[in-house]
Design a protein around this motif. Structure first.
Motif, PDB file in Angstrom:
ATOM      1  N   THR A 362       0.935  -1.168   0.154  1.00 18.80           N
ATOM      2  CA  THR A 362      -0.156  -0.102  -0.130  1.00 18.80           C
ATOM      3  C   THR A 362       0.753   1.333   0.199  1.00 18.80           C
ATOM      4  O   THR A 362       1.794   1.220   0.775  1.00 18.80           O
ATOM      5  N   LEU A 363       0.721   2.113  -0.926  1.00 20.88           N
ATOM      6  CA  LEU A 363       1.435   3.366  -0.913  1.00 20.88           C
ATOM      7  C   LEU A 363       0.507   4.560  -0.315  1.00 20.88           C
ATOM      8  O   LEU A 363       1.064   5.531  -0.175  1.00 20.88           O
ATOM      9  N   GLY A 364      -0.729   4.309  -0.415  1.00 21.53           N
ATOM     10  CA  GLY A 364      -1.418   5.608  -0.031  1.00 21.53           C
ATOM     11  C   GLY A 364      -2.915   5.403  -0.351  1.00 21.53           C
ATOM     12  O   GLY A 364      -3.275   4.496  -1.037  1.00 21.53           O
ATOM     13  N   SER A 370      -7.359   3.504  -3.190  1.00 17.56           N
ATOM     14  CA  SER A 370      -6.182   3.216  -2.616  1.00 17.56           C
ATOM     15  C   SER A 370      -4.981   2.888  -3.807  1.00 17.56           C
ATOM     16  O   SER A 370      -5.580   2.296  -4.947  1.00 17.56           O
ATOM     17  N   THR A 371      -3.961   3.288  -3.276  1.00 17.75           N
ATOM     18  CA  THR A 371      -2.882   2.814  -4.555  1.00 17.75           C
ATOM     19  C   THR A 371      -1.505   1.970  -4.000  1.00 17.75           C
ATOM     20  O   THR A 371      -1.561   2.040  -2.867  1.00 17.75           O
ATOM     21  N   TYR A 372      -1.455   1.191  -4.930  1.00 20.11           N
ATOM     22  CA  TYR A 372      -0.485   0.018  -4.473  1.00 20.11           C
ATOM     23  C   TYR A 372       0.755  -0.132  -5.399  1.00 20.11           C
ATOM     24  O   TYR A 372       0.496   0.200  -6.641  1.00 20.11           O
ATOM     25  N   LYS A 373       1.764  -0.420  -4.684  1.00 19.79           N
ATOM     26  CA  LYS A 373       2.684  -0.913  -5.535  1.00 19.79           C
ATOM     27  C   LYS A 373       2.799  -2.328  -5.726  1.00 19.79           C
ATOM     28  O   LYS A 373       2.810  -3.099  -5.060  1.00 19.79           O
ATOM     29  N   ALA A 374       2.380  -2.741  -7.112  1.00 17.87           N
ATOM     30  CA  ALA A 374       2.332  -4.098  -7.519  1.00 17.87           C
ATOM     31  C   ALA A 374       3.764  -4.816  -7.929  1.00 17.87           C
ATOM     32  O   ALA A 374       4.171  -4.273  -9.226  1.00 17.87           O
ATOM     33  N   VAL A 375       4.206  -5.797  -7.449  1.00 15.32           N
ATOM     34  CA  VAL A 375       5.430  -6.551  -8.093  1.00 15.32           C
ATOM     35  C   VAL A 375       4.818  -7.772  -8.561  1.00 15.32           C
ATOM     36  O   VAL A 375       4.513  -8.821  -7.759  1.00 15.32           O
ATOM     37  N   MET A 376       5.020  -8.087  -9.649  1.00 14.19           N
ATOM     38  CA  MET A 376       4.890  -9.437 -10.360  1.00 14.19           C
ATOM     39  C   MET A 376       5.909 -10.302 -10.191  1.00 14.19           C
ATOM     40  O   MET A 376       6.964 -10.056  -9.685  1.00 14.19           O
ATOM     41  N   PHE A 380       8.768  -7.174 -12.669  1.00 17.44           N
ATOM     42  CA  PHE A 380       8.313  -5.864 -13.272  1.00 17.44           C
ATOM     43  C   PHE A 380       7.217  -5.296 -12.263  1.00 17.44           C
ATOM     44  O   PHE A 380       6.372  -5.978 -11.493  1.00 17.44           O
ATOM     45  N   ILE A 381       7.339  -3.929 -12.140  1.00 12.56           N
ATOM     46  CA  ILE A 381       6.685  -3.289 -11.122  1.00 12.56           C
ATOM     47  C   ILE A 381       5.577  -2.258 -11.853  1.00 12.56           C
ATOM     48  O   ILE A 381       5.952  -1.461 -12.761  1.00 12.56           O
ATOM     49  N   VAL A 382       4.634  -2.043 -11.133  1.00  6.45           N
ATOM     50  CA  VAL A 382       3.632  -1.059 -11.868  1.00  6.45           C
ATOM     51  C   VAL A 382       2.955  -0.620 -10.572  1.00  6.45           C
ATOM     52  O   VAL A 382       2.833  -1.082  -9.486  1.00  6.45           O
ATOM     53  N   THR A 383       2.077   0.412 -10.723  1.00  9.34           N
ATOM     54  CA  THR A 383       1.190   1.062  -9.782  1.00  9.34           C
ATOM     55  C   THR A 383      -0.229   0.744 -10.037  1.00  9.34           C
ATOM     56  O   THR A 383      -0.739   0.995 -11.129  1.00  9.34           O
ATOM     57  N   VAL A 384      -1.004   0.297  -9.058  1.00  7.26           N
ATOM     58  CA  VAL A 384      -2.190  -0.049  -9.045  1.00  7.26           C
ATOM     59  C   VAL A 384      -3.082   0.913  -8.339  1.00  7.26           C
ATOM     60  O   VAL A 384      -2.971   0.742  -7.094  1.00  7.26           O
ATOM     61  N   LYS A 385      -4.215   1.371  -8.893  1.00  7.69           N
ATOM     62  CA  LYS A 385      -4.998   2.082  -8.228  1.00  7.69           C
ATOM     63  C   LYS A 385      -6.421   1.521  -8.056  1.00  7.69           C
ATOM     64  O   LYS A 385      -6.803   1.117  -9.107  1.00  7.69           O
ATOM     65  N   ARG A 386      -6.953   1.257  -6.930  1.00  8.72           N
ATOM     66  CA  ARG A 386      -8.218   0.304  -6.779  1.00  8.72           C
ATOM     67  C   ARG A 386      -9.208   1.558  -6.395  1.00  8.72           C
ATOM     68  O   ARG A 386      -9.113   2.257  -5.361  1.00  8.72           O
ATOM     69  N   LEU A 387     -10.019   1.712  -7.151  1.00 11.02           N
ATOM     70  CA  LEU A 387     -11.072   2.741  -6.865  1.00 11.02           C
ATOM     71  C   LEU A 387     -12.372   1.797  -6.049  1.00 11.02           C
ATOM     72  O   LEU A 387     -13.469   1.828  -6.545  1.00 11.02           O
ATOM     73  N   LYS A 388     -11.872   1.752  -4.778  1.00 10.95           N
ATOM     74  CA  LYS A 388     -12.795   0.888  -3.882  1.00 10.95           C
ATOM     75  C   LYS A 388     -14.047   1.745  -3.493  1.00 10.95           C
ATOM     76  O   LYS A 388     -14.945   1.351  -3.510  1.00 10.95           O
ATOM     77  N   ALA A 422     -15.009  -5.515 -13.088  1.00  9.11           N
ATOM     78  CA  ALA A 422     -15.540  -6.591 -13.034  1.00  9.11           C
ATOM     79  C   ALA A 422     -16.650  -6.096 -11.841  1.00  9.11           C
ATOM     80  O   ALA A 422     -16.232  -5.855 -10.667  1.00  9.11           O
ATOM     81  N   LYS A 423     -17.975  -6.320 -12.235  1.00 13.04           N
ATOM     82  CA  LYS A 423     -18.997  -5.680 -11.183  1.00 13.04           C
ATOM     83  C   LYS A 423     -18.448  -4.414 -10.670  1.00 13.04           C
ATOM     84  O   LYS A 423     -18.581  -3.561 -11.496  1.00 13.04           O
ATOM     85  N   GLU A 424     -18.354  -4.497  -9.506  1.00 17.54           N
ATOM     86  CA  GLU A 424     -18.043  -3.270  -8.709  1.00 17.54           C
ATOM     87  C   GLU A 424     -16.781  -3.187  -8.421  1.00 17.54           C
ATOM     88  O   GLU A 424     -16.314  -2.208  -7.568  1.00 17.54           O
ATOM     89  N   GLU A 425     -15.973  -3.799  -9.119  1.00 15.97           N
ATOM     90  CA  GLU A 425     -14.376  -3.559  -8.928  1.00 15.97           C
ATOM     91  C   GLU A 425     -13.769  -2.885 -10.016  1.00 15.97           C
ATOM     92  O   GLU A 425     -14.130  -3.252 -11.126  1.00 15.97           O
ATOM     93  N   ARG A 426     -12.820  -1.911  -9.664  1.00 14.55           N
ATOM     94  CA  ARG A 426     -12.216  -1.135 -10.741  1.00 14.55           C
ATOM     95  C   ARG A 426     -10.797  -0.849 -10.461  1.00 14.55           C
ATOM     96  O   ARG A 426     -10.289  -0.410  -9.343  1.00 14.55           O
ATOM     97  N   LEU A 427      -9.838  -1.464 -11.116  1.00 13.13           N
ATOM     98  CA  LEU A 427      -8.377  -1.285 -11.157  1.00 13.13           C
ATOM     99  C   LEU A 427      -7.688  -0.506 -12.339  1.00 13.13           C
ATOM    100  O   LEU A 427      -8.205  -0.834 -13.489  1.00 13.13           O
ATOM    101  N   LEU A 428      -6.991   0.337 -11.885  1.00 10.80           N
ATOM    102  CA  LEU A 428      -6.299   1.333 -12.965  1.00 10.80           C
ATOM    103  C   LEU A 428      -4.626   0.861 -12.847  1.00 10.80           C
ATOM    104  O   LEU A 428      -4.309   0.948 -11.708  1.00 10.80           O
ATOM    105  N   VAL A 429      -4.253   0.557 -13.852  1.00  9.57           N
ATOM    106  CA  VAL A 429      -2.624   0.227 -13.818  1.00  9.57           C
ATOM    107  C   VAL A 429      -1.897   1.357 -14.600  1.00  9.57           C
ATOM    108  O   VAL A 429      -2.097   1.912 -15.544  1.00  9.57           O
ATOM    109  N   TYR A 430      -0.928   2.024 -13.723  1.00 12.21           N
ATOM    110  CA  TYR A 430      -0.004   3.028 -14.172  1.00 12.21           C
ATOM    111  C   TYR A 430       1.581   2.582 -14.146  1.00 12.21           C
ATOM    112  O   TYR A 430       1.750   1.594 -13.570  1.00 12.21           O
ATOM    113  N   ASP A 431       2.262   3.389 -14.919  1.00 17.08           N
ATOM    114  CA  ASP A 431       3.784   3.054 -14.761  1.00 17.08           C
ATOM    115  C   ASP A 431       4.206   3.545 -13.217  1.00 17.08           C
ATOM    116  O   ASP A 431       3.554   4.100 -12.501  1.00 17.08           O
ATOM    117  N   TYR A 432       5.213   2.729 -12.829  1.00 18.34           N
ATOM    118  CA  TYR A 432       5.762   2.908 -11.293  1.00 18.34           C
ATOM    119  C   TYR A 432       6.986   3.860 -11.391  1.00 18.34           C
ATOM    120  O   TYR A 432       7.800   3.662 -12.525  1.00 18.34           O
TER     121      TYR A 432
END
Length: 664
Positions: A362-364, A370-376, A380-388, A422-432
């Motif tokens: 969790t980044l913030g 919420s925003t996460y640092k996602a490490v595959m 490879f690293i991306v930033t994921v924003k979850r529109l919770k 998917a349904k009520e889930e929204r994820l946005l993927v950005y460069d890290y």
């Protein structure tokens, strides 16, 4: 007798002081001779005409002096040619930062072994040839080496691992050959070896495994886990001398990979069955959604999409060369990972399954999620924003809006690479962006409102970056940022300012309370502080003005600046900067008339932007014009640095949360 001894001691101390002062004056004189020697060999265009007089600390490019000695020399984009005389250069033995970026200097990189205090060297975008300068290995204080975009060749010496304090190594766009050194310095955070002629397997060290394919791309002979190319298969055609038959060790590796893949698929299927059972139970309890944050990004996406994250699927073409991962059983766009601009980012070869299995930090937490640092698993690293906590528009409505912001591409915007719904889930993927945010640059690790005001040259460069990016957003009809603040500005590889989270406020749920810090409210224009009021481009201009005041004062707006200080804002800003100067914390000395003029110009721009009446605020095109005019007028008087000067950041970057203070 005691009195005689006392007088004798005083005489000795006086003589020693005179010798020290004489030595300093002699060395200062040597620095002058050394600079003039460099000028004679590098400056046929007379860009250094003001190098005259005895006060060398006021000469163009001399950013800083210590006790009369040159400590930062920044000669960038000055049309310098010829070769560097190592004898003259090594006389400047107090230099910490040395930059000749963006010139046309040729020949070999000179011997720098005499610069024993050197911490940062920037020789990129020149015509240097020859091998990697071995003298850099001997500089024990060295942290930053930027030699990009030259004609350097030969091998990168293994001895580069002995530069213990190495933080940044940029050797991209040269002609280096041979293998990648087994770099393992714990402080190494920035690495770029792309676009060379390197070959062989990338060493697996605890440090190198942290870098993804962007650090090694453009080297056709390289292989290894970091770039997802198996050694012995991809470098040469099958059966060629360079690609011998696959041996026993390779067969073992293939068997191991098959076992890993089979185990992963089996585990993932079991996870899907388990999730399905959980969803059924939740549906019996009014379909209450229960997602555990901070664990796996997989949990958020799979639970929201039911069976949308299955292991089977097909890859189909997307818009403008993009791609989509479409799991089996997909229904009307539900459960898709949709990519934007796949053609301009070769690293985007991951699938939905890769993203679902990525570990998340969790980044913030912000206004819309919420925003996460996602490490595959590939590294490879991306930033994921979850529109919770966002409102959930219909699928087509969400897709149409994300399509608008997803295809925006600008050097001062953080690109949106993909999205999942998917349904009520929204994820946005950005460069890290590993260099952090503008907030961190200004305030460091401090959570209070206090920070360090930036030098006016830094303020102008950042202001132009932000104005350029914001104008690009505003050129799309009806599009706004809506939440511009220093934490939503990230620092790129050259510490350029890049805006993120643009266009997301339309997803904000007006009935959901704010999760962001209290200061976020005071970045917003007064007419838009009611969450039910529509967002406007003039409101973005107001936020830009508040952000500019934050740069100038180092103060986060924990109170309404306009109501608190009103027409006295210019006086307040100057008083804050004067306090920093008196305390010795001002980034660089700025008491001259030229500095005052630039500060006044910046304040006038900020004051125009924070006008209470929206119709009185300038549009971003006009704001950008004023900033560029101010920078152009200051170009001939600033002796500190050019636009991308490492010296420009040498003091402000100290506030970043890093291992040691860096001179960048």
């Amino acid at each position: 007798m005691g009195q005689k001894h006392y007088l004798f001691l005083v005489i000795i101390i006086t003589i020693l002081n005179l010798e020290i002062e004489y030595s300093m004056s002699v060395n200062g004189g040597n620095d002058k001779e050394a600079l003039l020697g460099l000028k004679s060999s590098l400056d046929p265009s007379t860009a250094l005409n003001n190098w005259s007089g005895n006060d060398i600390c006021k000469w163009v490019g001399v950013k800083q002096c210590l006790r009369g000695r040159v400590s930062k020399l920044v000669l960038e984009n000055m049309k310098l040619t010829g070769t560097i005389n190592s004898t003259h250069l090594n006389q400047l033995d107090q230099i910490r930062v040395l930059s000749f970026k963006q010139n046309s200097i040729s020949g070999q990189i000179p011997n720098l072994s005499g610069l024993v205090n050197l911490k940062s060297v920037y020789f990129s975008h020149n015509n240097f040839s020859g091998e990697f300068p071995a003298s850099l290995i001997t500089l024990h204080r060295l942290k930053i080496v930027v030699l990009s975009n030259n004609q350097l060749s030969g091998e990168i010496p293994v001895t580069v691992v002995s530069i213990k304090r190495l933080y940044c190594l940029y050797l991209d766009d040269n002609r280096f050959s041979g293998g990648v050194p087994p770099l393992n310095q714990s402080g190494l955070k920035l690495l770029n070896l792309s676009n060379n002629q390197l070959s062989g397997e990338i060493p697996v060290t605890p440090v190198l495994v942290k870098f993804n394919a962007t650090s090694f791309s453009g080297n056709v002979g390289l292989c290894g886990d970091a770039i997802n190319i198996e050694c012995g298969l991809a470098s040469s055609p099958a059966g060629s001398p360079e690609n011998p038959p696959v041996g026993k060790s390779h067969r073992h590796r293939r068997i191991r990979n098959i076992i890993i893949i089979a185990s992963s698929i089996g585990g993932f299927l079991l996870l899907c069955v388990f999730i399905t059972l959980v969803v059924i139970c939740c549906n019996k309890k009014s379909k209450k959604r229960s997602v555990e944050e901070g664990g796996k990004v997989a949990a958020a996406a799979v639970e929201g999409g039911g069976g949308g994250g299955g292991s089977g699927g097909a890859t189909t073409s997307g818009k403008n060369g993009g791609s989509r991962f479409s799991p089996e059983g997909d229904d009307g766009g539900i459960g898709k990972l949709v990519f934007f601009g796949g053609g301009d980012s070769p690293e985007m070869s991951y699938s939905l399954e890769d993203l679902l299995k990525a570990s998340a930090e969790t980044l913030g937490r912000g206004t819309v999620g919420s925003t996460y640092k996602a490490v595959m698993e590939s590294g490879f690293i991306v930033t994921v924003k979850r529109l919770k906590d966002a409102r959930y528009p219909r699928v087509e409505e969400f897709r149409r809006h994300v399509d608008v912001i997803g295809w925006l591409r600008h050097q001062n915007l953080v690109p949106l690479r993909a999205y999942f719904q998917a349904k009520e889930e929204r994820l946005l993927v950005y460069d890290y962006f590993p260099n952090g945010s503008l907030f961190s640059l200004i305030h460091g690790s401090r959570t209070s409102a206090g920070g360090k005001p930036l030098h006016w040259t830094s303020c102008l460069k950042i202001a132009e970056d932000l104005a350029t990016g914001l104008l690009y957003i505003h050129q799309n009809p009806g599009l706004t940022h809506g939440n511009l603040k220093s934490s939503n500005v990230l620092l790129g590889s050259d510490f350029e300012s890049c805006i993120t989270d643009y266009g997301l406020m339309s997803f904000k749920n007006p009935d959901f309370p704010e999760e962001s810090s209290a200061s976020s409210l005071f970045y917003r224009a007064p007419e838009c502080r009611d969450p039910r009021k529509p967002l406007t481009q003039p409101a973005d201009v107001y936020s830009f003005g508040v952000l500019l005041l934050e740069l100038l004062t180092g103060k986060t707006p924990f109170q309404d600046l306009v109501l608190e200080h009103g027409s006295n804002i210019p006086k307040w800003v100057k008083s804050v900067r004067e306090e920093e100067t008196e305390s010795g914390d001002e980034p660089t000395s700025s008491g001259n008339e030229a500095s005052e003029e630039k500060l006044t110009a910046l304040l006038n721009i900020a004051m125009a932007c924070i006008s209470l009446a929206p119709e009185n605020r300038p549009v971003m095109k006009e704001v950008l014009r004023m900033i560029r005019e101010t920078r152009a007028e200051g170009a001939h008087v600033s002796s500190n640095s050019s636009d991308h000067s490492p010296g420009r950041w040498s003091d402000t970057v100290q506030s970043l949360p890093r291992d040691e203070h860096l001179s960048i």
